[in-house]
Enzyme design. Sequence first.
Site, PDB file in Angstrom:
ATOM      1  CE1 TYR A  36      79.433  34.086 -26.114  1.00 49.16           C
ATOM      2  CE2 TYR A  36      78.083  35.856 -27.024  1.00 49.16           C
ATOM      3  CZ  TYR A  36      78.399  34.516 -26.925  1.00 49.16           C
ATOM      4  OH  TYR A  36      77.687  33.591 -27.657  1.00 49.16           O
ATOM      5  CB  SER A 118      71.951  31.545 -32.925  1.00 46.81           C
ATOM      6  OG  SER A 118      72.395  30.792 -31.822  1.00 46.81           O
ATOM      7  CD  GLN A 140      73.284  26.967 -34.318  1.00 48.39           C
ATOM      8  OE1 GLN A 140      72.774  27.850 -33.626  1.00 48.39           O
ATOM      9  NE2 GLN A 140      73.826  25.867 -33.813  1.00 48.39           N
ATOM     10  CE1 TYR A 142      76.532  24.498 -31.565  1.00 47.58           C
ATOM     11  CE2 TYR A 142      74.951  26.067 -30.714  1.00 47.58           C
ATOM     12  CZ  TYR A 142      76.202  25.783 -31.222  1.00 47.58           C
ATOM     13  OH  TYR A 142      77.116  26.784 -31.380  1.00 47.58           O
ATOM     14  CB  THR A 168      76.587  24.215 -35.248  1.00 51.91           C
ATOM     15  OG1 THR A 168      75.951  25.308 -35.907  1.00 51.91           O
ATOM     16  CG2 THR A 168      77.979  24.640 -34.804  1.00 51.91           C
ATOM     17  CE  LYS A 239      78.169  28.619 -38.392  1.00 51.24           C
ATOM     18  NZ  LYS A 239      78.774  28.517 -37.065  1.00 51.24           N
ATOM     19  CB  SER A 261      82.153  27.524 -40.342  1.00 52.59           C
ATOM     20  OG  SER A 261      82.114  28.298 -39.150  1.00 52.59           O
ATOM     21  CG  HIS A 263      81.858  28.169 -33.642  1.00 52.49           C
ATOM     22  ND1 HIS A 263      80.859  27.252 -33.735  1.00 52.49           N
ATOM     23  CD2 HIS A 263      81.435  29.054 -32.698  1.00 52.49           C
ATOM     24  CE1 HIS A 263      79.879  27.553 -32.890  1.00 52.49           C
ATOM     25  NE2 HIS A 263      80.208  28.661 -32.264  1.00 52.49           N
ATOM     26  N   GLY A 295      83.715  33.401 -41.684  1.00 49.87           N
ATOM     27  CA  GLY A 295      84.968  33.601 -40.946  1.00 49.87           C
ATOM     28  C   GLY A 295      85.806  34.712 -41.542  1.00 49.87           C
ATOM     29  N   GLY A 296      85.839  35.853 -40.861  1.00 51.79           N
ATOM     30  CA  GLY A 296      86.778  36.924 -41.207  1.00 51.79           C
ATOM     31  C   GLY A 296      86.382  37.801 -42.367  1.00 51.79           C
ATOM     32  CB  ILE A 297      83.411  38.015 -44.606  1.00 50.88           C
ATOM     33  CG1 ILE A 297      83.592  36.639 -45.244  1.00 50.88           C
ATOM     34  CG2 ILE A 297      82.791  39.037 -45.551  1.00 50.88           C
ATOM     35  CD1 ILE A 297      84.065  36.614 -46.667  1.00 50.88           C
ATOM     36  NE  ARG A 298      85.689  41.043 -39.132  1.00 50.21           N
ATOM     37  CZ  ARG A 298      85.137  39.836 -38.968  1.00 50.21           C
ATOM     38  NH1 ARG A 298      84.319  39.349 -39.889  1.00 50.21           N
ATOM     39  NH2 ARG A 298      85.370  39.119 -37.882  1.00 50.21           N
ATOM     40  NE  ARG A 318      84.366  37.395 -33.166  1.00 44.39           N
ATOM     41  CZ  ARG A 318      84.849  36.270 -33.707  1.00 44.39           C
ATOM     42  NH1 ARG A 318      84.918  36.139 -35.029  1.00 44.39           N
ATOM     43  NH2 ARG A 318      85.272  35.282 -32.941  1.00 44.39           N
TER      44      ARG A 318
HETATM   45  C1  LIG Z   1      79.371  35.989 -30.486  1.00 43.84           C
HETATM   46  C2  LIG Z   1      79.271  34.801 -31.378  1.00 43.84           C
HETATM   47  C3  LIG Z   1      78.271  33.874 -31.165  1.00 43.84           C
HETATM   48  C4  LIG Z   1      78.162  32.775 -32.008  1.00 43.84           C
HETATM   49  N1  LIG Z   1      77.127  31.913 -31.823  1.00 43.84           N
HETATM   50  C5  LIG Z   1      76.984  30.866 -32.662  1.00 43.84           C
HETATM   51  C6  LIG Z   1      75.873  30.006 -32.537  1.00 43.84           C
HETATM   52  O1  LIG Z   1      75.013  30.184 -31.697  1.00 43.84           O
HETATM   53  N2  LIG Z   1      75.800  28.961 -33.386  1.00 43.84           N
HETATM   54  C7  LIG Z   1      76.732  28.731 -34.372  1.00 43.84           C
HETATM   55  O2  LIG Z   1      76.638  27.765 -35.118  1.00 43.84           O
HETATM   56  N3  LIG Z   1      77.786  29.571 -34.520  1.00 43.84           N
HETATM   57  C8  LIG Z   1      77.920  30.612 -33.701  1.00 43.84           C
HETATM   58  N4  LIG Z   1      78.961  31.477 -33.883  1.00 43.84           N
HETATM   59  C9  LIG Z   1      79.869  31.309 -35.031  1.00 43.84           C
HETATM   60  C10 LIG Z   1      79.347  32.071 -36.249  1.00 43.84           C
HETATM   61  O3  LIG Z   1      78.203  31.450 -36.792  1.00 43.84           O
HETATM   62  C11 LIG Z   1      80.379  32.172 -37.386  1.00 43.84           C
HETATM   63  O4  LIG Z   1      80.873  30.904 -37.670  1.00 43.84           O
HETATM   64  C12 LIG Z   1      81.522  33.136 -37.105  1.00 43.84           C
HETATM   65  O5  LIG Z   1      81.128  34.206 -36.294  1.00 43.84           O
HETATM   66  C13 LIG Z   1      82.062  33.685 -38.417  1.00 43.84           C
HETATM   67  O6  LIG Z   1      83.158  34.495 -38.197  1.00 43.84           O
HETATM   68  P1  LIG Z   1      83.116  36.108 -38.156  1.00 43.84           P
HETATM   69  O7  LIG Z   1      82.548  36.466 -36.834  1.00 43.84           O
HETATM   70  O8  LIG Z   1      84.553  36.459 -38.316  1.00 43.84           O
HETATM   71  O9  LIG Z   1      82.269  36.579 -39.318  1.00 43.84           O
HETATM   72  C14 LIG Z   1      79.101  32.576 -33.052  1.00 43.84           C
HETATM   73  C15 LIG Z   1      80.104  33.518 -33.268  1.00 43.84           C
HETATM   74  C16 LIG Z   1      80.185  34.622 -32.446  1.00 43.84           C
HETATM   75  C17 LIG Z   1      81.275  35.634 -32.721  1.00 43.84           C
HETATM   76  C1  LIG Z   2      77.143  25.331 -25.275  1.00 42.18           C
HETATM   77  C2  LIG Z   2      77.704  26.118 -26.405  1.00 42.18           C
HETATM   78  C3  LIG Z   2      76.952  27.367 -26.590  1.00 42.18           C
HETATM   79  C4  LIG Z   2      77.722  28.389 -27.286  1.00 42.18           C
HETATM   80  C5  LIG Z   2      76.929  29.655 -27.406  1.00 42.18           C
HETATM   81  C6  LIG Z   2      76.840  30.189 -28.757  1.00 42.18           C
HETATM   82  C7  LIG Z   2      78.068  29.971 -29.577  1.00 42.18           C
HETATM   83  O1  LIG Z   2      78.074  29.111 -30.421  1.00 42.18           O
HETATM   84  C8  LIG Z   2      79.244  30.782 -29.374  1.00 42.18           C
HETATM   85  O2  LIG Z   2      80.214  30.607 -30.131  1.00 42.18           O
HETATM   86  O3  LIG Z   2      79.292  31.612 -28.460  1.00 42.18           O
END
Ligand SMILES: Cc1cc2nc3c(=O)[nH]c(=O)nc-3n(C[C@H](O)[C@H](O)[C@H](O)COP(=O)(O)O)c2cc1C
Ligand SMILES: CCCCCCC(=O)C(=O)O
Length: 368
Positions: A36, A118, A140, A142, A168, A239, A261, A263, A295-298, A318
């Site tokens: 996940y 979140s 954040q 929705y 978002t 976002k 972003s 996501h 996104g992708g910052i490591r 992540r």
């Molecule tokens: C497991 C997971 C859950 C996430 N949940 C949300 C969230 O609830 N709301 C949201 O706006 N973005 C969510 N994101 C996106 C992150 O905010 C972000 O855009 C993304 O993880 C950045 O990339 P990175 O993981 O490479 O740093 C999620 C990303 C991951 C990996």
């Molecule tokens: C209904 C969308 C919920 C997604 C849960 C959190 C999220 O944004 C993700 O990427 O995972």
Amino acid sequence: MKNACFSSAMNTTAKVCLTDFEEYARQHLSKSTWDYYAAGADECCTRDDNLQAYKRIRLRPRILRDVSMSDTRTTILGTEISFPVGIAPTAFHCLAWYEGELATARATEAVNTCYITSTYSTCSVEEICAAAPNGYRWFQLYVYRDRKLSEQLVHRVEALGYKALVLTVDVPYTGKRRDDIRNQFKLPPHLKVKNFDGMFQDAAGLEEYGVPSNSLDPSISWKDIHWLQSLTRLPIIIKGILTKEDAELAVEHGVQGIIVSNHGGRQLDGGPATIDCLSEIVDTVQGRIEVYMDGGIRTGSDVLKALALGAKCVFIGRPAIWGLAYKGEEGVKEVLQILNEEFRLSMALSGCRNVAEINRNLIQISKL
Ligand SMILES: Cc1cc2nc3c(=O)[nH]c(=O)nc-3n(C[C@H](O)[C@H](O)[C@H](O)COP(=O)(O)O)c2cc1C
Ligand SMILES: CCCCCCC(=O)C(=O)O
């Protein structure tokens, strides 16, 4: 109580870089939790390109500039943070560590940076604020078909002292994450999306990521920015912007910031890496509002490249979860501290003493 998968028996090897935490998390989380967190949409091309794109960018270091002192502090929306890296909103932290978002909140408070909480947290916003009362947080949001759900969240977080709303906009529908479908991903019975406790009227039936499926409103459009502005005095950050056209619309709609972003590559597969979109957006916005990215910052040099291309601050998704999975609050702190040290070193090795000195001259021209 600690779950067996949170055992610290393997915590002894020093963690040197963010991918060390990734490896730990891969080995210690259950398969469905790891999948996940790691998921990208479809073939994961965009998820993977988010990382690869930084490797295509080369820096132009300057020398002999007395880098004996360095200062990584910056401001976002007028608030000082210790370095230009915050925590992106990610769901379900209790899957990685028993204290979940409480640990993340404490770590970001200790490091003095921004934590974007979140909507899909496994601790409530009230619990998070109580755990780290002096932390700097954005929320954040929705937009749900039942607008009252979003409205109530806005009022709750404003009353709690959250400093901005991060709307978002890249999830009108959830992206197709193949492993989640294969694993039939579901929250375990002891966890839930705490912010919605008892709020969904029709909680029976199909569920997706902890809420009834089809709850999100895919009809959301620019006019909803005005609706949101009518509900709150908080600054609004959008976002999920990837083009100059949408960046211009965001400015015209009076929001205070943009997070470039995709996501983490979990929504539209085949879209661009975020670092590749940044300069067109920064050029369009021309300083009228703040531009952030994720996104992708490591590594610290990824942060440096993003700032050189015009980001005011970057956010990690992540890697914070990997830190949590490793050692909760301490693990998230370590992730942030390692990134801060790497960033400081990259700055010094390229001749920058403070973030104000980071600019596009640091980037090889073929990448502009
Ligand atoms: C497991 C997971 C859950 C996430 N949940 C949300 C969230 O609830 N709301 C949201 O706006 N973005 C969510 N994101 C996106 C992150 O905010 C972000 O855009 C993304 O993880 C950045 O990339 P990175 O993981 O490479 O740093 C999620 C990303 C991951 C990996
Ligand atoms: C209904 C969308 C919920 C997604 C849960 C959190 C999220 O944004 C993700 O990427 O995972």
